[in-house]
Design a protein around this motif. Sequence first.
Motif, mmCIF file in Angstrom:
data_model
loop_
_atom_site.group_PDB
_atom_site.id
_atom_site.type_symbol
_atom_site.label_atom_id
_atom_site.label_comp_id
_atom_site.label_asym_id
_atom_site.label_seq_id
_atom_site.Cartn_x
_atom_site.Cartn_y
_atom_site.Cartn_z
ATOM 1 N N UNK A 75 3.273 3.335 8.397
ATOM 2 C CA UNK A 75 3.508 4.476 7.524
ATOM 3 C C UNK A 75 3.248 4.168 6.054
ATOM 4 N N UNK A 76 2.788 2.952 5.752
ATOM 5 C CA UNK A 76 2.566 2.575 4.361
ATOM 6 C C UNK A 76 1.185 1.944 4.226
ATOM 7 N N UNK A 77 0.606 2.119 3.048
ATOM 8 C CA UNK A 77 -0.690 1.510 2.787
ATOM 9 C C UNK A 77 -0.495 0.108 2.215
ATOM 10 N N UNK A 78 -1.599 -0.507 1.795
ATOM 11 C CA UNK A 78 -1.527 -1.862 1.272
ATOM 12 C C UNK A 78 -0.723 -1.994 0.003
ATOM 13 N N UNK A 107 1.989 6.921 3.673
ATOM 14 C CA UNK A 107 0.738 7.571 4.045
ATOM 15 C C UNK A 107 0.710 7.811 5.546
ATOM 16 N N UNK A 108 0.005 8.892 5.926
ATOM 17 C CA UNK A 108 -0.248 9.148 7.341
ATOM 18 C C UNK A 108 -1.646 8.686 7.742
ATOM 19 N N UNK A 109 -2.346 8.062 6.818
ATOM 20 C CA UNK A 109 -3.744 7.711 7.042
ATOM 21 C C UNK A 109 -3.906 6.733 8.204
ATOM 22 N N UNK A 113 -5.771 0.017 5.802
ATOM 23 C CA UNK A 113 -4.904 -1.136 5.864
ATOM 24 C C UNK A 113 -3.660 -0.787 6.661
ATOM 25 N N UNK A 114 -3.007 -1.793 7.200
ATOM 26 C CA UNK A 114 -1.821 -1.611 8.048
ATOM 27 C C UNK A 114 -2.128 -0.798 9.301
ATOM 28 N N UNK A 115 -3.380 -0.833 9.729
ATOM 29 C CA UNK A 115 -3.739 -0.126 10.958
ATOM 30 C C UNK A 115 -3.064 -0.755 12.168
ATOM 31 N N UNK A 120 0.044 1.076 13.243
ATOM 32 C CA UNK A 120 -0.217 2.344 13.929
ATOM 33 C C UNK A 120 -0.671 2.098 15.370
ATOM 34 N N UNK A 121 -1.519 1.090 15.581
ATOM 35 C CA UNK A 121 -1.954 0.765 16.935
ATOM 36 C C UNK A 121 -0.780 0.300 17.789
ATOM 37 N N UNK A 122 0.070 -0.536 17.202
ATOM 38 C CA UNK A 122 1.251 -0.993 17.940
ATOM 39 C C UNK A 122 2.172 0.174 18.279
#
Length: 300
Positions: A52-55, A60-62, A267-269, A272-274
């Motif tokens: 839920x967070x960027x670098x 972010x929901x990105x 970043x931090x993808x 989201x995959x996990x």
Amino acid sequence: MTSPSQVSRPGTPTSRARHSRSVLSVLGLAPFSVYVILFLALPTILAVTSGLFDGKGHFTWNNFTALGDPVVLRTFWASVWLSLVTAAVGAVLGAMVCYALIGVSPTRPIRVSVDAAAGVLAQFGGVMLAFVFIATMGRNSLINQWLNSIGINIYSSGMWLYDLPGLILPYIYFQVPLMVITFMPAMEGLKPQWAEANAALGGTRWTFWTRIGLPVLAPSFMASYLLLFANSFSAYATAAALASQGSQIVPLQIRAALTSETVLGRQNLAGALAAGMIVVMIVVMTGYAAIQRRAERWRS
């Protein structure tokens, strides 16, 4: 009717004994609770929150929108496909082994050997299992060289052992013994009285299995199948050792997201995959628990 002398009051020996047992029960659950928090709850929270967070630490929901990317969807489908196939083959072969052991006493040498082998092989995975298959079926293995000497080239279409199809055999290797462990209690739960009643009513072996045995075993079989699916879907070490290049399944895609600076521009993808894997596992294990409760009716 309970007399006043039989009612336990605070401070009496009976109430103190109950309090001591409750305290001991809580203390007994403490190690398991710590294990659940450290290795299940905490990683789950970190995986979801990191996605839920960027670098820069901004919300972010990105990262979660990347779950709709065609590359990620193909990776998830590859993991689901691999899990469905290996779980199906492992469940059928394991059920056949359990069927062959019906009526064999747990103390007989063959039963003891099968139980011991299943317990060991179900946990034999990771780099060791990958090395076994590379040494046995790899390009320079003795088996491959012998096959080449008689005109058989198993790698004529490419080095499939190090790609997604090459994961099928190693996964089946530990799926079959896991099925034996989980499904054997259900096979042992078939009561001899049912077979005797079937024979007394003029039934045959075919009618017993089609009208009694298979309907009774179906919930346990499906529950074991879902457990095998979850086991395959979450496996990482064997795939990482065999498929060192590419990200054919979700665990390898998470590895790529952790080791590369950017994946699909996000970043931090990995978080989201996990989280996506956690959702799949929750659905599977919820179905497993529901089917298992139905299977317990016959065991009791």
